[in-house]
Scaffold this motif. Structure first.
Motif, PDB file in Angstrom:
ATOM      1  N   CYS A  31       0.846  -1.204   0.000  1.00 24.88           N
ATOM      2  CA  CYS A  31       0.000   0.000   0.000  1.00 24.88           C
ATOM      3  C   CYS A  31       0.884   1.257   0.000  1.00 24.88           C
ATOM      4  O   CYS A  31       0.612   2.228  -0.728  1.00 24.88           O
ATOM      5  N   LEU A  32       1.930   1.231   0.819  1.00 24.73           N
ATOM      6  CA  LEU A  32       2.820   2.393   0.880  1.00 24.73           C
ATOM      7  C   LEU A  32       3.483   2.632  -0.474  1.00 24.73           C
ATOM      8  O   LEU A  32       3.645   3.777  -0.911  1.00 24.73           O
ATOM      9  N   GLN A  33       3.835   1.549  -1.129  1.00 28.29           N
ATOM     10  CA  GLN A  33       4.441   1.653  -2.457  1.00 28.29           C
ATOM     11  C   GLN A  33       3.519   2.454  -3.392  1.00 28.29           C
ATOM     12  O   GLN A  33       3.955   3.365  -4.084  1.00 28.29           O
ATOM     13  N   LEU A  34       2.244   2.098  -3.364  1.00 28.28           N
ATOM     14  CA  LEU A  34       1.292   2.787  -4.240  1.00 28.28           C
ATOM     15  C   LEU A  34       1.189   4.264  -3.876  1.00 28.28           C
ATOM     16  O   LEU A  34       1.054   5.120  -4.750  1.00 28.28           O
ATOM     17  N   ALA A  35       1.274   4.536  -2.593  1.00 23.99           N
ATOM     18  CA  ALA A  35       1.231   5.933  -2.154  1.00 23.99           C
ATOM     19  C   ALA A  35       2.472   6.678  -2.639  1.00 23.99           C
ATOM     20  O   ALA A  35       2.382   7.788  -3.159  1.00 23.99           O
ATOM     21  N   LEU A  36       3.627   6.070  -2.472  1.00 20.35           N
ATOM     22  CA  LEU A  36       4.873   6.751  -2.818  1.00 20.35           C
ATOM     23  C   LEU A  36       5.018   6.955  -4.318  1.00 20.35           C
ATOM     24  O   LEU A  36       5.617   7.929  -4.763  1.00 20.35           O
ATOM     25  N   GLU A  37       4.457   6.038  -5.095  1.00 19.90           N
ATOM     26  CA  GLU A  37       4.592   6.225  -6.545  1.00 19.90           C
ATOM     27  C   GLU A  37       3.469   7.095  -7.101  1.00 19.90           C
ATOM     28  O   GLU A  37       3.425   7.337  -8.297  1.00 19.90           O
ATOM     29  N   GLY A  38       2.591   7.578  -6.251  1.00 23.97           N
ATOM     30  CA  GLY A  38       1.597   8.558  -6.680  1.00 23.97           C
ATOM     31  C   GLY A  38       0.243   7.988  -7.045  1.00 23.97           C
ATOM     32  O   GLY A  38      -0.673   8.731  -7.385  1.00 23.97           O
ATOM     33  N   THR A  39       0.082   6.672  -6.974  1.00 25.39           N
ATOM     34  CA  THR A  39      -1.203   6.069  -7.347  1.00 25.39           C
ATOM     35  C   THR A  39      -2.336   6.607  -6.474  1.00 25.39           C
ATOM     36  O   THR A  39      -3.470   6.720  -6.926  1.00 25.39           O
TER      37      THR A  39
END
Lengths: 373, 467
Positions: free
Chosen positions: A77-85
């Motif tokens: 989930c954090l990955q998606l946040a950090l990549e802007g999703t």
């Protein structure tokens, strides 16, 4: 807002329903934990969006912030946040669900600095003193939503939202009864897909989606499975993963998953005001091992459901490093097996990374309980 | 419960540790170098480093013997507790024990100290209990700090608690969960004190309310009222120790650091197990006296103090010699860890309520509870370590991460970046385990620290000197 009907193919985080909401000028607030009363967000005219990862296997940016000893769902989930999703979110609400989740939210906010960030502090016990505190927390959330979004969740709108979500829960129970039939008409994968689709809808639209689906399925014949399973565990939003498990010949006829039936256990609470009603209903219905002194309550519920749904076995699954569920699984296995219900404890990675290994273990379990292919 | 071996009555971890400590009880405090060597050769090879870690350096030798004798005397009390009609309760290291000493009928045992005894004194270093826990199905990512002690309770004969008490809901999932689990598994009562992750006055007030309720529940179960006079005695003793703690903190600032590294462990055990009793004062007084005298004489174990490090989380405690003594002999002073940062508010002894208010503040701001139970784990942790590192003059931080501690592991990158930005201090990040050497052996820790000190800290210092 148009209802999606019975289309369950949720593939995008920023899916058409949310996109349409935003295009019409609506605002969206993300949350993760079931201890967040969606009614309150909705009553303020905002769309509650339950944060999910939809099986996203990539975590390289998140791994730069959190360690590999942290839950892979939270990292995903954090990955998606950090990549802007998740940039379509207008704000997020943190809750102290578990240590992984707290770390995820903190890193999210340090890196993306959303204009609205609220920490809803949820007690770990359901008692009169903690209820009073939680009610105060909901007041603070209501005030913060009102001041930031200029949208007040007054008692009338809150009452409407409560009624809508109570209808959702009623529909979900109806759906569960179709799953529990001797020839189930709904699979576990379908139930999960429905929950995921509804986890970023208004209560009214979600209730309609469920209603349509139930009406459609009621008239169709069910199918006798080789084995009837119950799934217990935390947040698992991987529909394809669940379908793979069911492709082995079993049907998940009941569950207490966090993305699943656990999301609808909320009991309508008593109270003189809607907010008090909400506080009581939510705090009394947190079916999570973070409620440290309520193991007996969870055990009884699982046992009762397993017996009612006539399951052949229970799979208690959790992502690696989930200490809360991992520890509780020892007691659950002991107590269910004591009641002659076979249990498979399945520690897994989020996403399909270890699906092959998992399928082998499930196959072996199905053979053990007499439902093998 | 036979798992490949049998533990007979009297041979569980705690009982074995008591027997071995019983021999230490006979040691004179002025034990000679030859006797230390003899003792190190006498014990199992894996435990040699416990003996050497405590006794090799003459500066701390007498103190550690004195300290272990005091600890042993307390554990003997625990062993007699049931015969004397008292109840044994297990508490985590995050729970200030002084409250429980104010009850005549309760004998608190700190779970993590219990584990530490088994790991550092018994053959096999507690690995059999860890393995037993995992064989039950407990996740291997749990905290060995408490799981080893808990598993020995679940495993076999020997000392049994009458209740489990914990205050980690809000600050640490594995800690709270293993304590709740143990109570459920053993079928004994559990009492919990929640820390709201709320640092506002409202959060503090709520914590106080929770504490009052907790005390009421404990009183009811113990069949004993918490008496004002007893509480006053204990809190007064506790604050005499606080004065010494403050002096200890000041002594740490001197260069070279006159406080032996191993005292960090001693302080941790004193605070977790004996605070509020006379023994804590006696031991702390000696620690302060020794350190003051060393400062006066300019004594230091190495030719030069190469680096002053702040352990930004917690020490690894399975090899006293390989950790504390090794660093000291290399000229690396350990200034403290997160568990060494205590906040003691002014106390008003005039009433039970005023003392409980002070206790609530102490517990609210207790190490780990304060940071990991803070409104923001990363910010509260960072700010507290920044304060300590700056105040004590640290050159660098070492994060000896513990695989169970998901809160710090989840925010360590932010911590490291910010520590560099705010204080210019580099942080070495290592992940291992507090009590299980199989995760990251001490030799690897030593190599990493050596390289870090040489390549980062010493080089930086040399460059500063040249410029």
């Amino acid at each position: 807002m148009a209802v999606i009907g019975t289309h369950l193919e949720l593939k995008e985080i920023y899916d058409p329903y949310v996109r349409e909401w935003k295009e019409k000028g609506g605002q969206v607030v993300g949350y993760s934990c079931l201890t967040t009363p969606v009614e309150l967000i909705e009553a303020a005219g905002l769309l509650p969006y339950r944060i999910k990862a939809l099986g996203n296997p990539w975590t390289e940016l998140a791994d730069g912030e959190m360690s590999l000893f942290n839950c892979s769902f939270c990292r995903s989930c954090l990955q998606l946040a950090l990549e802007g999703t998740y940039d379509f979110l207008d704000g997020i609400i943190e809750t102290n669900g578990c240590d992984h989740l707290r770390a995820m939210f903190e890193n999210w906010q340090h890196n993306r600095n959303l204009p609205f960030f609220h920490y809803l502090k949820v007690p770990h016990f359901f008692r009169d003193d903690s209820l009073e505190y939680y009610l105060g927390e909901l007041e603070l959330l209501r005030e913060h939503l009102a001041s930031h979004f200029s949208a007040e969740a007054d008692n009338d709108s809150l009452r409407r939202a409560i009624d809508d979500w109570n209808l959702v829960r009623e529909k979900w129970r109806e759906l569960c009864s179709l799953r529990e039939l001797s020839e189930p008409k709904v699979t576990g994968g379908e139930a999960l897909a429905l929950e995921l689709a509804g986890s970023h809808m208004t209560g009214r639209d979600f209730a309609q989606l469920l209603g349509n689906f139930i009406e459609e399925r009621k008239g169709e014949p069910g199918k006798k499975p080789k084995a009837r399973l119950m799934f217990c565990g935390p947040a698992t939003d991987e529909v394809a993963w669940m379908e793979e498990i069911e492709s082995l010949g079993a049907v998940i006829v009941a569950d207490t998953l966090c993305f699943g039936s656990r999301a609808f256990m909320h009991k309508p609470g008593q109270g003189s005001e809607p907010l008090e009603e909400l506080a009581r209903g939510y705090l009394d219905s947190i079916f999570c091992p973070r409620m440290y002194q309520e193991y007996a309550k969870r055990r009884d519920y699982i046992l009762g459901t397993a017996q009612r749904a006539q399951v052949d076995g229970v799979i208690y699954l959790f992502n690696k490093f989930c200490d809360l569920h991992g520890t509780e699984s020892v007691l659950v296995r002991r107590d269910l097996e004591g009641a002659k219900i076979p249990v498979l404890v399945l520690e897994k990675e989020y996403s399909s990374a270890d699906l092959g290994r998992v399928k082998t273990r499930v196959q072996a379990f199905l053979e053990r309980i007499g439902g093998g292919a | 419960m036979e798992k490949g071996y049998v533990i007979r009555p009297g041979e569980n971890g705690f009982e074995r540790a008591m027997e071995i400590l019983g021999m230490v009880y006979k040691f004179p405090e002025d034990i000679s170098d030859e006797d230390v060597e003899g003792a190190a050769n006498f014990v199992f090879p894996a435990l040699r480093n416990t003996v050497l870690g405590l006794l090799e350096l003459p500066a701390n030798r007498g103190l550690e013997i004195f300290f272990f004798k005091k600890l042993l005397e307390y554990f003997w009390e625990a062993q007699r507790a049931h015969e004397e009609g008292k109840k044994i309760i297990f508490i985590p290291f995050t729970f200030p024990p002084e409250l429980f000493f104010a009850f005549d009928s309760l004998v608190p045992l700190c779970t993590e100290v219990f584990s530490g005894l088994i790991v550092n004194i018994c053959y096999g270093q507690g690995e059999r209990f860890w393995d037993y826990a995992v064989s039950l199905g407990l996740p291997d990512s749990m905290c060995s700090g408490n799981t080893i002690g808990i598993a020995s309770l679940l495993y076999g004969p020997g000392l049994k608690p009458d209740a489990i008490v914990y205050n980690t809901p809000g600050s640490c999932n594995p800690n709270a969960k293993i304590h709740a689990f143990a109570a459920d598994y053993l079928g004994i009562p559990q009492f919990a004190l929640e820390k709201p992750v709320d640092e506002s006055p409202r959060g503090r007030e709520q914590y106080y309310k929770y504490l009052l309720r907790f005390v009421r529940e404990l009183e009811e179960w113990a069949g004993e009222e918490l008496k004002e006079e007893r509480l006053r005695e204990v809190m007064e003793r506790s604050y005499r120790a606080v004065d010494l703690y403050n002096e200890y903190w000041e002594l740490k600032k001197a260069r070279p650091c006159p406080v032996p590294n191993i005292f960090s462990m001693t302080l941790l055990v004193l605070r977790s197990q004996l605070w509020g009793r006379e023994e804590a004062i006696e031991v702390l007084q000696r620690m302060v006296d020794i350190s003051r005298e060393r400062m006066r004489k300019g004594e230091y174990a190495a030719p030069e103090e190469l680096a002053r490090i702040y352990v930004s989380y917690i020490y690894w405690l399975f090899d006293f010699y390989g950790y504390f003594t090794w660093m000291e002999k290399r000229g690396i002073s350990i200034l403290g860890d997160i568990l060494a940062i205590h906040y003691f508010p002014p106390i008003d002894y005039s009433s039970k309520e005023s003392m409980l208010r002070a206790y609530a503040d102490i517990a609210f701001d207790y190490p780990m509870t304060r940071q990991m139970g803070g409104e923001s784990i990363s910010l509260r942790w960072l700010e507290d370590v920044c304060y300590a590192a700056k105040d004590l003059g640290a050159d660098a931080c070492v994060f000896g991460g513990v695989h169970a501690c998901k809160h710090t592991l989840g925010t360590i990158s932010f911590f490291r970046r910010e520590m560099m930005k705010r204080l210019g201090l580099p942080t070495l990040v290592l992940i291992g385990d507090v009590f299980d050497k199989r995760q990251t052996p001490m030799e690897i820790f030593q190599k990493e620290v050596d390289t870090f000190i040489d390549q980062v800290v010493s080089r930086k210092k040399r460059a500063r000197r040249r410029s």
